[in-house]
Design a protein around this motif. Structure first.
Motif, PDB file in Angstrom:
ATOM      1  N   ALA A 116     -36.382 -27.646  54.735  1.00 21.01           N
ATOM      2  CA  ALA A 116     -37.825 -27.682  54.473  1.00 21.01           C
ATOM      3  C   ALA A 116     -38.271 -26.439  53.707  1.00 21.01           C
ATOM      4  O   ALA A 116     -39.123 -26.527  52.809  1.00 21.01           O
ATOM      5  CB  ALA A 116     -38.589 -27.792  55.786  1.00 21.01           C
ATOM      6  N   GLU A 117     -37.694 -25.297  54.053  1.00 16.89           N
ATOM      7  CA  GLU A 117     -38.060 -24.067  53.346  1.00 16.89           C
ATOM      8  C   GLU A 117     -37.675 -24.154  51.873  1.00 16.89           C
ATOM      9  O   GLU A 117     -38.454 -23.794  50.991  1.00 16.89           O
ATOM     10  CB  GLU A 117     -37.354 -22.879  53.998  1.00 16.89           C
ATOM     11  CG  GLU A 117     -37.793 -22.596  55.429  1.00 16.89           C
ATOM     12  CD  GLU A 117     -36.946 -21.511  56.069  1.00 16.89           C
ATOM     13  OE1 GLU A 117     -36.099 -20.931  55.359  1.00 16.89           O
ATOM     14  OE2 GLU A 117     -37.116 -21.251  57.275  1.00 16.89           O
ATOM     15  N   TYR A 119     -37.130 -26.813  50.033  1.00 18.28           N
ATOM     16  CA  TYR A 119     -37.915 -27.823  49.322  1.00 18.28           C
ATOM     17  C   TYR A 119     -39.291 -27.257  48.968  1.00 18.28           C
ATOM     18  O   TYR A 119     -39.828 -27.515  47.879  1.00 18.28           O
ATOM     19  CB  TYR A 119     -38.058 -29.076  50.180  1.00 18.28           C
ATOM     20  CG  TYR A 119     -38.679 -30.245  49.437  1.00 18.28           C
ATOM     21  CD1 TYR A 119     -37.909 -31.024  48.571  1.00 18.28           C
ATOM     22  CD2 TYR A 119     -40.021 -30.563  49.578  1.00 18.28           C
ATOM     23  CE1 TYR A 119     -38.465 -32.083  47.879  1.00 18.28           C
ATOM     24  CE2 TYR A 119     -40.595 -31.627  48.900  1.00 18.28           C
ATOM     25  CZ  TYR A 119     -39.809 -32.388  48.043  1.00 18.28           C
ATOM     26  OH  TYR A 119     -40.367 -33.441  47.364  1.00 18.28           O
ATOM     27  N   ALA A 120     -39.843 -26.466  49.879  1.00 16.29           N
ATOM     28  CA  ALA A 120     -41.141 -25.849  49.604  1.00 16.29           C
ATOM     29  C   ALA A 120     -41.042 -24.859  48.452  1.00 16.29           C
ATOM     30  O   ALA A 120     -41.936 -24.770  47.604  1.00 16.29           O
ATOM     31  CB  ALA A 120     -41.656 -25.153  50.864  1.00 16.29           C
ATOM     32  N   THR A 123     -40.704 -26.944  45.137  1.00 15.76           N
ATOM     33  CA  THR A 123     -41.845 -27.785  44.728  1.00 15.76           C
ATOM     34  C   THR A 123     -43.187 -27.083  44.819  1.00 15.76           C
ATOM     35  O   THR A 123     -44.166 -27.533  44.218  1.00 15.76           O
ATOM     36  CB  THR A 123     -41.902 -29.054  45.593  1.00 15.76           C
ATOM     37  OG1 THR A 123     -42.156 -28.683  46.965  1.00 15.76           O
ATOM     38  CG2 THR A 123     -40.599 -29.827  45.508  1.00 15.76           C
ATOM     39  N   GLN A 125     -44.882 -27.052  47.450  1.00 13.33           N
ATOM     40  CA  GLN A 125     -45.651 -27.804  48.441  1.00 13.33           C
ATOM     41  C   GLN A 125     -45.417 -27.218  49.824  1.00 13.33           C
ATOM     42  O   GLN A 125     -44.293 -26.887  50.176  1.00 13.33           O
ATOM     43  CB  GLN A 125     -45.232 -29.274  48.427  1.00 13.33           C
ATOM     44  CG  GLN A 125     -46.003 -30.161  49.394  1.00 13.33           C
ATOM     45  CD  GLN A 125     -45.704 -31.624  49.156  1.00 13.33           C
ATOM     46  OE1 GLN A 125     -46.356 -32.267  48.341  1.00 13.33           O
ATOM     47  NE2 GLN A 125     -44.718 -32.147  49.866  1.00 13.33           N
ATOM     48  N   HIS A 126     -46.494 -27.098  50.611  1.00 14.18           N
ATOM     49  CA  HIS A 126     -46.380 -26.518  51.947  1.00 14.18           C
ATOM     50  C   HIS A 126     -45.407 -27.349  52.784  1.00 14.18           C
ATOM     51  O   HIS A 126     -45.463 -28.580  52.768  1.00 14.18           O
ATOM     52  CB  HIS A 126     -47.751 -26.491  52.633  1.00 14.18           C
ATOM     53  CG  HIS A 126     -47.803 -25.609  53.841  1.00 14.18           C
ATOM     54  ND1 HIS A 126     -47.212 -25.953  55.032  1.00 14.18           N
ATOM     55  CD2 HIS A 126     -48.344 -24.384  54.030  1.00 14.18           C
ATOM     56  CE1 HIS A 126     -47.400 -24.994  55.922  1.00 14.18           C
ATOM     57  NE2 HIS A 126     -48.091 -24.024  55.326  1.00 14.18           N
ATOM     58  N   PRO A 127     -44.490 -26.685  53.504  1.00 17.33           N
ATOM     59  CA  PRO A 127     -43.489 -27.445  54.276  1.00 17.33           C
ATOM     60  C   PRO A 127     -44.085 -28.363  55.334  1.00 17.33           C
ATOM     61  O   PRO A 127     -43.499 -29.395  55.660  1.00 17.33           O
ATOM     62  CB  PRO A 127     -42.615 -26.354  54.901  1.00 17.33           C
ATOM     63  CG  PRO A 127     -43.406 -25.107  54.820  1.00 17.33           C
ATOM     64  CD  PRO A 127     -44.261 -25.234  53.606  1.00 17.33           C
ATOM     65  N   ARG A 128     -45.262 -28.022  55.864  1.00 16.89           N
ATOM     66  CA  ARG A 128     -45.869 -28.918  56.849  1.00 16.89           C
ATOM     67  C   ARG A 128     -46.224 -30.262  56.218  1.00 16.89           C
ATOM     68  O   ARG A 128     -46.030 -31.316  56.833  1.00 16.89           O
ATOM     69  CB  ARG A 128     -47.122 -28.267  57.458  1.00 16.89           C
ATOM     70  CG  ARG A 128     -47.865 -29.207  58.428  1.00 16.89           C
ATOM     71  CD  ARG A 128     -49.044 -28.519  59.071  1.00 16.89           C
ATOM     72  NE  ARG A 128     -48.621 -27.542  60.045  1.00 16.89           N
ATOM     73  CZ  ARG A 128     -48.271 -27.817  61.297  1.00 16.89           C
ATOM     74  NH1 ARG A 128     -48.287 -29.075  61.713  1.00 16.89           N
ATOM     75  NH2 ARG A 128     -47.916 -26.883  62.123  1.00 16.89           N
ATOM     76  N   THR A 129     -46.726 -30.229  54.989  1.00 11.27           N
ATOM     77  CA  THR A 129     -47.106 -31.481  54.314  1.00 11.27           C
ATOM     78  C   THR A 129     -45.895 -32.388  54.147  1.00 11.27           C
ATOM     79  O   THR A 129     -45.933 -33.581  54.470  1.00 11.27           O
ATOM     80  CB  THR A 129     -47.720 -31.168  52.939  1.00 11.27           C
ATOM     81  OG1 THR A 129     -48.852 -30.313  53.102  1.00 11.27           O
ATOM     82  CG2 THR A 129     -48.133 -32.447  52.232  1.00 11.27           C
ATOM     83  N   THR A 130     -44.804 -31.803  53.650  1.00 16.63           N
ATOM     84  CA  THR A 130     -43.584 -32.586  53.442  1.00 16.63           C
ATOM     85  C   THR A 130     -43.017 -33.089  54.766  1.00 16.63           C
ATOM     86  O   THR A 130     -42.644 -34.262  54.893  1.00 16.63           O
ATOM     87  CB  THR A 130     -42.531 -31.721  52.737  1.00 16.63           C
ATOM     88  OG1 THR A 130     -43.083 -31.164  51.552  1.00 16.63           O
ATOM     89  CG2 THR A 130     -41.307 -32.549  52.390  1.00 16.63           C
ATOM     90  N   THR A 131     -42.958 -32.219  55.751  1.00 16.14           N
ATOM     91  CA  THR A 131     -42.344 -32.564  57.033  1.00 16.14           C
ATOM     92  C   THR A 131     -43.122 -33.662  57.740  1.00 16.14           C
ATOM     93  O   THR A 131     -42.543 -34.621  58.259  1.00 16.14           O
ATOM     94  CB  THR A 131     -42.258 -31.315  57.928  1.00 16.14           C
ATOM     95  OG1 THR A 131     -41.457 -30.332  57.276  1.00 16.14           O
ATOM     96  CG2 THR A 131     -41.652 -31.646  59.269  1.00 16.14           C
TER      97      THR A 131
END
Length: 505
Positions: A116-117, A119-120, A123, A125-131
């Motif tokens: 997740a880190e 990917y953030a 991109t 993009q905040h990792p919470r959004t993706t997760t």
């Protein structure tokens, strides 16, 4: 009129054909029904959580708990490996439920981590959004599989409530120390006790401080250093797999055999960093013994025993610098065979061992050229070797254990049983995170030590006849020692196969 479910007159189409579309309608209908009825809800004996009919757990129902390995919501959804395990536990849960058991089948999401880190970072993009988006996809897929999870019990490791309790558990461990003499409620000795009791014993003088000073005279930092030697959770320097490209520490499983990160293919190095540790060695005996109380397959128990790694033996202290040396230091080793101390002809320490922070400025007399690695001083040899070892991961070092490499540190240690000076080497097959990071080498009783001794022309002294016979060159002389110049007959003792020597070599 023709019914929609019936074929047209003269048609060859079969009625009620089971098509993918029909299967989808049936499955979705029943999944909606199960969700509405709370079919898979596990009832507590009391409280807010009841079954789907608002009943608490029956008094005679046998509780049965199932928990799947948490999926990591780093991808676009589940992969085939996820349901491979989930279906097996689901079958067990349905069987127990049909037997009348109160089955709680739980699932969560391991939402913290490196994927997740990264990917953030890639991109923005905040990792919470993706997760959270990935978790929503996984929940939909799990529902479509028809698995009997109690969705009320689902959580993610990023949930504030979960983090709160993990931090609470950590504080309980941090505020505890292991007292080997404490009586356990269930019998036996050895239990965790509050650190506050330890502080009281230091303050009252019932327990002396390491340097003998009164507790009140120690600074707060000094007091914490003392307590850190007892706490079950403590900070210390330890070797890790450091990946600069990812900016983080990696587990051995995240490092490839080429010494690169599994994610991103970045180079990985060994580095000593301050980090949190758990003092599991304090209760390793209980961990290993209690495996006998668990209904697990023997293969799994064996894996756990190997992970715990309990060994029975003794700790032996070697003086570095010689007896009577005012600047002598000590190095402690753990051995399962203290009876072979007479055969210890050299020592090996890990490249990360603090002994190597200071080494002699010049080689001692009698140093052989093949010990030095071609360097003019111990400082240069040790520095170069440490740099080389840092480029390898622990996995690589273990894989290359048969290929012996090392250098003499310039240090000499005193064998405590016979007073003989033995050279201290550093080699990357010794790991700082295993044992004390130092070993006494008994080449007459260990194949790895024997290979190293032959490679560096070191003495080999036999104290115990090996079960599998002697190595090449020793079959005809079981009472001999290899001095580096060939076989010589021992003069201080004789032995027959299987007898142990009680004299020096």
């Amino acid at each position: 009129m023709t019914s929609p479910a019936s074929p047209a007159p003269g048609s060859d189409e079969l009625p009620f054909r089971y098509t993918p579309q029909l299967a989808e309608r049936i499955e979705l209908a029943w999944q909606d029904e199960w969700a509405q009825r709370g079919t898979f809800w596990a009832a507590n004996p009391e409280g807010a959580l009841t079954d789907g009919e608002d009943r608490h757990a029956a008094s005679g129902a046998q509780p049965f708990f199932l928990m799947d390995m948490f999926p990591y919501p780093s991808g676009a959804g589940l992969h085939v490996g996820h349901p491979l395990g989930y279906i097996a536990t689901d079958v067990v849960g349905r069987y127990r439920r049909m037997r009348g058991d109160n089955v709680l089948h739980a699932l969560g999401y391991d939402a913290f981590g490196l994927p997740a880190e990264q990917y953030a970072v890639q991109t923005g993009q905040h990792p919470r959004t993706t997760t959270e988006a990935n978790m929503a996809t996984m929940k939909r897929q799990l529902r479509r599989l028809g698995l009997a999870h109690d969705e009320r019990r689902s959580f993610a490791t990023i949930d504030p409530g979960y983090v709160r309790w993990t931090q609470w558990i950590f504080l309980q461990i941090f505020s505890s120390w292991y007292d080997p003499d404490a009586e356990r409620p269930g019998g036996g000795r050895g239990a965790a006790r509050p650190v506050a009791e330890l502080v009281e014993s230091f303050a009252s003088g019932a327990r002396p401080t390491p340097d003998g000073r009164p507790w009140a005279e120690l600074t707060p930092a000094e007091r914490e250093d003392v307590l850190g030697e007892y706490r079950l959770a403590y900070v210390s320097e330890a070797p890790v797999n450091w990946c600069p490209g990812l900016g983080t520490v990696l587990a051995n499983e995240e490092v490839t055999s080429d010494g690169r990160s599994e994610r991103g293919n970045f180079p990985v190095f060994q580095r000593s960093l301050r980090q949190w540790n758990m003092r599991i060695t304090a209760y390793a005996d209980r961990l290993a013994d209690d495996l006998d109380l668990i209904d697990w397959p023997e293969k799994v128990k064996s894996m756990q025993r190997n992970w715990i790694g309990r060994s029975e033996g003794a700790r032996v202290t070697f003086a570095i610098g010689g007896v009577g040396d005012a600047n002598a230091r000590e190095v402690e080793v753990f051995t399962t065979r203290p009876d072979t101390l007479f055969g210890a002809t050299f020592m090996v320490v890990a490249p990360e061992h603090p002994l190597l922070d200071e080494v002699p400025a010049a080689w001692p007399d009698g140093t052989k050229d093949l010990w030095t690695g071609g360097h003019d001083t111990p400082v240069a040899a040790v520095s170069a070797y440490r740099t080389m070892a840092a480029s390898k991961t622990a996995v690589e070092r273990q894989a290359d254990a048969r290929s012996k490499s090392g250098v003499f540190t310039g240090h000499l240690a005193t064998n405590p049983v016979n007073g003989e000076l033995v050279p201290v080497f550093t080699a990357d097959y010794v790991l700082m995170g295993y044992g004390t990071g130092a070993i006494m080498a008994v080449p007459g009783g260990d194949q790895r030590d024997f290979d190293f001794a032959r490679a560096y022309d070191l003495p080999v002294v036999f104290t115990v006849a090996p079960d599998g016979g002697f190595a090449d060159g020793f079959e005809e002389a079981p009472d001999a020692a290899y001095t580096g110049d060939g076989l010589v007959q021992r003069s201080t003792a004789t032995t027959t196969a299987g007898d142990e020597l009680s004299s020096t070599g």
